[in-house]
Write an enzyme that holds these catalytic residues in place. Sequence first.
Site, short mmCIF file in Angstrom:
data_model
loop_
_atom_site.label_atom_id
_atom_site.label_comp_id
_atom_site.label_asym_id
_atom_site.label_seq_id
_atom_site.Cartn_x
_atom_site.Cartn_y
_atom_site.Cartn_z
N ARG A 111 0.53 -1.10 -0.33
CA ARG A 111 0.21 -0.09 -0.45
C ARG A 111 0.79 1.06 0.27
NH1 ARG A 111 -5.68 -1.08 -0.93
NH2 ARG A 111 -5.51 1.46 0.06
N VAL A 112 0.32 2.46 -0.40
CA VAL A 112 1.27 3.15 -0.89
C VAL A 112 -0.13 4.82 0.02
CG1 VAL A 112 2.15 3.19 -2.38
CG2 VAL A 112 0.31 4.11 -2.63
N ASP A 113 -0.26 3.87 0.47
CA ASP A 113 -1.80 5.32 1.63
C ASP A 113 -1.45 5.80 2.68
OD1 ASP A 113 -3.01 2.72 1.36
OD2 ASP A 113 -4.85 3.29 0.43
N ASP A 114 -1.98 5.46 3.81
CA ASP A 114 -1.85 4.87 5.30
C ASP A 114 -2.69 3.81 6.22
OD1 ASP A 114 -0.88 7.02 5.96
OD2 ASP A 114 -2.23 8.67 5.69
#
Length: 695
Positions: free
Chosen positions: A563-566
């Site tokens: 994942r590149v988000d939170d």
Amino acid sequence: RCRKTAEPLLSAFAARRDSLGRVKATRRKMVKQAVGGDPVAPPEGFAPNSGVDSYEKYKVMHDRSLEDPKGFWSDVIEEGGLHFEEDFDRSQDVFSYNYHHTKGPIDIKWFPGGKTNLSYNALDRNIKQGRGDQVAIIWEGNEPTDSSTLTYQELKDLVCQISNYLKSVGVKRGDRVNIYMPMLPELPATMLACTRIGAIHSVVFAGFSANSLSDRILDNKSEVLVTASGVLRGKKLIPLKQIVDDALEICEGAGHHVKTCLVLENKHALAKGKCSVKDGRDVWWEQAITSQPKECDVEWMDSEDPLFMLYTSGSTGKPKGVLHTTAGYMLGAYTTVKYIFDAKPGDIYWCTADCGWVTGHTYLTYGPLLNGVTTLVFEGVPTYPDAGRCWSIVDKHKVTQFYTAPTAIRSLMGFGNDWVKEHKRTSLRLLGSVGEPINPEAWLWYHEVVGNKNCPIVDTWWQTETGGIMITPLPGAWGMKPGSATFPFFGVKPVVLDEKGNEQEGACEGYLAIKQPWPSQMRSIYGDHPRFETVYFKHYDGYYFTGDGCRRDEDGYYWITGRVDDVINVSGHRIGTAEVESALDMHHSCCEAAVVGYEHPVKGQGIYAFVTLMDGAEANEDLRKELVMLVRSEIGAFAAPDAIHFAPGLPKTRSGKIMRRILRKIASNEYDQLSDTSTLADPSIVQKLIDSKQK
Ligand code: WTA
């Protein structure tokens, strides 16, 4: 009380990249060492008997699925004998869509004008095709002595009885039904009963707390809940009905009344007598279901009628109700199981996922049943009564396909090979992996020790939102690279975007997005279409944005990097860091919390929480325990932080944004890679954080 400020999403991506780059470099090196850089050839003899026997054949089919989707999907429907009560309108395009938020509402439609029913295709259609006496569900209980079966006819009878009961309490087409049940055959049966009458089910994983359950009920405002007395997972008893009572009380407090709560007595876990019963609301399953007629007409649903919703975590605190619709989801579930798991009549297919997650929807319930195979439902855990349980189940029921998560593989690997070798496993033909990137060592162990090098491994990348598998090997058709999900499935057009949203060619790395709709794509977030548009379509206009990082190598293989988000992925469970932060924030001693993921040897990612305290609060073991307990009770045990770091402060920019990049590095002990800290309001905080960690 101090307030938390969220970092804007895109800068969070940028921050994540350098750390991803490092992880990928290590992984690349490991793969090279492990397999000498060459793909692992599929076992000899597999391809000739499988649906797609070569890359060339795949390429022709994949090209056609994108260039002539109407022809492609029409053939799928015809070959599978999938029933449409009313055919879709062949004079129109098979799908229509708008992916540009700048050009009006995001909108995706497949199979215009068609009418069908998923429960009918999964049950009645199989019975009509002569599979009535074939086993549809094998149930294996928590105790190795407990197991039972249901044939397709028996399952259909049960489903109709549940449907009839739901109708008798007023459930109509389009109504929501919440399901909070352990892995008993009645769980998939209740899902099928809902889809049979056009009710939208929302399954809540039975490991969620009363708070999480009530949040979901309050969001979809369903008046019906189906649950069970309790469940034993290994030696641990979970009193589900008690959790439900608490959740429904919270709902009452918020002014929402659940009118009917149907309760199944799980005799193996908690006897009826141990549960409280609220007259007029709670009904025991036996009384309600057993006397119902075993016939129930299906409700013919429009292609785009809502089918089910399933809550999943995102970048913000509030879980979103991912909404799927009828015909497209059905075709996605059917086709992926057929080609990716090489499903054939007589197969005993075991997916270890719980129906509380999307994998349990598509790959335990709907996909296998649509393909007329036998699906195995397991109530227990892989390590009870011992670490050989999975392989003993494989031998006991002659399992042919086995599909699980990397975290389970790593955990079993840790117990040593003897537990595997004690069992024959000769029935196994194919192995699958899902939920998080699989590290090459775990991949190789799965392949060599579990599969004796005789089984192809399908490393399947997909999401709750995608409804079905998107990037995956087709077993036997091409060489596998440990840790790579390889190539896109039919109908899927992935692109790797750079920071600015430009499509990249050839070998590259960046953000994974999908260029045009595929049938099983989510259509909306229940009750919040604008949020759907913002989360998935605003970052890169004209694309569905996945939230995952990705690399495409020189051979065109796709490698999902995480994942590149939170959102973090703990043991294959998706958890929003903001959800854990809001739970921690509720403690009176907590001033501010910031949660990040870090590499964990078994779970994939672990949860690391930085907590600053209110004046006068003391950082001690008791407080640490209280904070962990708070997260368990607010969300569920699976979201409990692995580490709580009482921090002297948090690294913030001058405008007050928390720099999570720095926190991730500190959590991972990567002190030499802290790079530029000059934008911090107080750069000295970094050293203070390191010192307070080492203490
Ligand atoms: C991750 C589970 C790498 C990914 C089906 C995705 C994977 C998220 C893989 C979705 C895989 C899933 N390789 N990563 N084979 N499969 N993921 O919604 O980050 O629970 O975005 O769906 O899991 O998780 P979800």
